[in-house]
Each structure stands twice: as structure tokens, then as C-alpha cells.
Design a protein around this motif. Structure first.
Motif, PDB file in Angstrom:
ATOM      1  N   ASP A   1      72.809 -13.768  -5.218  1.00 50.11           N
ATOM      2  CA  ASP A   1      72.086 -13.382  -6.435  1.00 50.11           C
ATOM      3  C   ASP A   1      72.717 -12.162  -7.097  1.00 50.11           C
ATOM      4  OD1 ASP A   1      70.346 -15.468  -6.052  1.00 50.11           O
ATOM      5  OD2 ASP A   1      68.727 -14.234  -5.221  1.00 50.11           O
ATOM      6  N   GLU A   2      73.120 -11.176  -6.285  1.00 46.23           N
ATOM      7  CA  GLU A   2      73.734  -9.969  -6.844  1.00 46.23           C
ATOM      8  C   GLU A   2      75.056 -10.296  -7.540  1.00 46.23           C
ATOM      9  OE1 GLU A   2      72.867  -6.569  -7.082  1.00 46.23           O
ATOM     10  OE2 GLU A   2      70.929  -7.505  -6.682  1.00 46.23           O
TER      11      GLU A   2
ATOM     12  N   LYS B   1      75.976 -13.253  -8.728  1.00 46.91           N
ATOM     13  CA  LYS B   1      75.702 -14.077  -9.911  1.00 46.91           C
ATOM     14  C   LYS B   1      75.164 -13.228 -11.059  1.00 46.91           C
ATOM     15  CE  LYS B   1      74.773 -18.536  -7.797  1.00 46.91           C
ATOM     16  NZ  LYS B   1      73.753 -19.547  -7.492  1.00 46.91           N
ATOM     17  N   ARG B   2      74.295 -12.268 -10.731  1.00 43.28           N
ATOM     18  CA  ARG B   2      73.691 -11.425 -11.751  1.00 43.28           C
ATOM     19  C   ARG B   2      74.736 -10.589 -12.482  1.00 43.28           C
ATOM     20  NH1 ARG B   2      71.311  -6.315 -11.604  1.00 43.28           N
ATOM     21  NH2 ARG B   2      71.599  -6.148  -9.364  1.00 43.28           N
ATOM     22  N   ASN B   3      75.768 -10.183 -11.764  1.00 42.16           N
ATOM     23  CA  ASN B   3      76.804  -9.331 -12.356  1.00 42.16           C
ATOM     24  C   ASN B   3      78.061 -10.105 -12.726  1.00 42.16           C
ATOM     25  OD1 ASN B   3      75.422  -6.762 -12.130  1.00 42.16           O
ATOM     26  ND2 ASN B   3      75.588  -7.080  -9.930  1.00 42.16           N
TER      27      ASN B   3
END
Length: 88
Positions: free
Chosen positions: A51-52, A54-56
Motif C-alpha cells: 500500500d505504501e 502504491k500510494r507513492n
């Protein structure tokens, strides 16, 4: 004036090297997470890491990316130390 052979979206050398550092961090983090003994913790950490990243994913500013990589390396070192303590 000769046209460039590179496609318009080609990365510069600096961007390419930075991308390699990010991918190396991601792979190392996932490999280290596989060593976590508890299945629930392992799944949580894997989803957190994915998630981290993908988020960035869309980050373009080099300084921000460099900061995120150094922060990710700190998280990786902390996880490795925790796993080492758990083995002792």
C-alpha cells in the motif's frame, strides 16, 4: 538536426538509478517480511508495504523520493533488528 532515438518517455540516468533503488528496497522489504514467524503479522506487513509503495507510485520529485527511500531503509533496518532480537 537529428531526431533522438529515445522514446519521449525515456528516463534519465538519475531517474533510472533512483528507480532501481526503490525497486531494490521493495524487494528487500518483502523478502525480510517473509521471515516474520506470525502469519497474521506477515500478511499485515506485506499489505502495508504494498500500500505504501502504491500510494507513492506517482511521486516525481527527486528529493521527495530520496526522502521516502531513506525512510523506507530505516523501516527495513528496524524490522531486521526486531527479527534478530526475536531469534535470540
Amino acid at each position: 538536426m537529428a531526431a533522438s532515438r529515445l522514446p519521449p518517455a525515456a528516463l534519465t540516468l538519475k531517474q533510472f538509478l533512483q528507480r532501481q533503488k526503490v525497486l531494490c528496497l521493495y524487494r528487500t522489504l518483502l523478502r525480510t517480511i517473509r521471515l516474520v514467524p506470525n502469519e497474521a503479522d506477515r500478511q499485515y506487513l506485506t499489505s502495508w508495504a504494498r500500500d505504501e509503495f502504491k500510494r507513492n507510485r506517482g511521486a516525481k520529485e527527486e528529493d521527495a523520493i530520496r526522502m521516502m527511500v531513506s525512510q523506507g531503509n530505516l523501516h527495513l533496518q528496524e524490522l531486521q533488528r526486531t527479527l534478530q532480537l526475536a531469534k535470540s
